[in-house]
Design an enzyme around this catalytic site. Structure first.
Site, PDB file in Angstrom:
ATOM      1  N   LYS A 173      43.303  37.022  33.493  1.00  0.00           N
ATOM      2  CA  LYS A 173      42.289  37.759  34.262  1.00  0.00           C
ATOM      3  C   LYS A 173      42.701  39.238  34.384  1.00  0.00           C
ATOM      4  CE  LYS A 173      38.920  38.628  37.237  1.00  0.00           C
ATOM      5  NZ  LYS A 173      37.489  38.453  37.160  1.00  0.00           N
ATOM      6  N   LYS A 241      41.322  46.395  43.943  1.00  0.00           N
ATOM      7  CA  LYS A 241      42.270  45.301  44.262  1.00  0.00           C
ATOM      8  C   LYS A 241      42.834  44.724  42.968  1.00  0.00           C
ATOM      9  CE  LYS A 241      40.469  41.208  44.691  1.00  0.00           C
ATOM     10  NZ  LYS A 241      40.894  40.057  43.924  1.00  0.00           N
TER      11      LYS A 241
END
Ligand code: NAP
Length: 296
Positions: A173, A241
């Site tokens: 990811k 983030k």
């Protein structure tokens, strides 16, 4: 017999994902910090638990999709958390985007009680979550992946086991986020050049989109950037983030990532403008401010 599923985290992603599990016929119990968000799932046929511990007590597989590493740790390992209620041989699947290092720490703590873990972050946005077409990248033991595959198939289409080690899904990811953000930067610079050259922006995107430089970002975010449509989609605060996760991971690996670092800083200037809750199409604002001009 269908595995009993506990689902924690009914945000933009978790709500439709858990809904698809109910639709697929799994017995689902849900928990969310803000309980009012469980109502629509209860209406759809899910049970509601009062704590992550209670959720785990009722489940064979516990799925979490909350914000970041500290939130996953709180829900899974904290007081009243999943670890207090889960049985040995149950599986915790974390589908949030968090750091590979935090994933390994959580898996180690769970293993002490005989609880298995998979990290299974997703790509495809709220649209993919609603349509059940998410890409799911999974790390953790293959036997657990095989056991949970029908669950993944109810939520996604492109489901890939990345390796037996915990954190392999999250590492994938992180790669996804690097490639995505640099693609957005590329589309933005292309749009700025088109603007200064007097080109029609959408015609430029159309010409480029079908060729070797074409991409999902060109076709989907390009027109939004050109029109200053900053409605999310994926918001800049969460993008940042994820880039923090990438840059922390790269630091641990002693890996220079100049492009990602630049994109992270440029996005900070967009956040400074007060656009952190807007979609990543607002990246174009960073480039407009540098050039002292606007596409619209
Ligand atoms: P979201 O809409 O902001 O939802 C966040 C969820 O986490 C809510 O259920 C929230 O509960 C819960 N939560 C936050 N802090 C918590 C805490 N301390 N304890 C317990 N629960 C807590 O976020 P989202 O868009 O669904 O994203 C969830 C995850 O998926 C993130 O890791 C994100 O990076 C990833 N992701 C998102 C997208 C996307 O397009 N949105 C795409 C791919 C991956 P409350 O309802 O009580 O606030």
């Amino acid at each position: 017999m269908n595995l009993k599923i506990g689902f924690a985290g009914l945000g933009i992603m978790g709500r439709p994902m858990s809904g698809n599990l109910v639709k697929a016929g799994f017995p689902v119990t849900v928990w969310n910090r803000t309980q009012s968000k469980t109502h629509c799932l209860a209406d759809a046929g899910a049970d509601v638990a009062n704590s992550p511990k209670e959720l785990a007590e009722r489940s064979d597989v516990i799925i979490t999709i909350v914000t970041d590493s500290p939130e996953v740790k709180q829900v899974v390992l904290g007081e009243g958390g999943v670890i207090e209620g889960a049985r040995a041989n149950s599986v915790v699947i974390d589908m949030s985007t968090i750091s590979p290092a935090a994933t390994r720490e959580i898996a180690e703590d769970l293993a002490l009680k005989g609880i298995h873990m998979l990290d299974a972050p997703v790509s495809g946005g709220d649209k993919g979550a609603i349509e059940g077409t998410l890409s799911i990248m999974v790390g953790g033991p293959k036997a657990d992946f095989d056991r949970c595959l029908p669950i993944f198939q109810a939520m996604g289409k492109n489901i890939i086991h990345m390796g037996d080690e915990h954190g392999m899904g999250q590492a994938t990811k992180a790669c996804n986020q690097v490639i995505g953000i640099l693609n957005i930067l590329a589309v933005g610079e292309g749009l700025m050049l088109a603007h200064k050259s007097g080109l029609d922006l959408n015609r430029m995107l159309q010409a480029v989109g079908a060729g070797a430089a074409g991409s999902w970002m060109v076709n989907n975010l390009g027109p939004k950037m050109a029109a200053h449509d900053f409605e999310p989609g994926f918001i800049i605060r969460l993008q940042q983030k994820d880039l923090n996760i990438v840059l922390e991971t790269a630091k641990d690996l002693n890996l220079p990532m100049p492009g990602t670092s630049l994109a992270h800083q440029l996005l900070r200037s967009v956040e400074a403008e007060g656009l952190g809750e807007k979609g990543t199409s607002a990246f174009i604002r960073a480039l407009e401010k540098l050039a002292d001009c606007s596409l619209v």
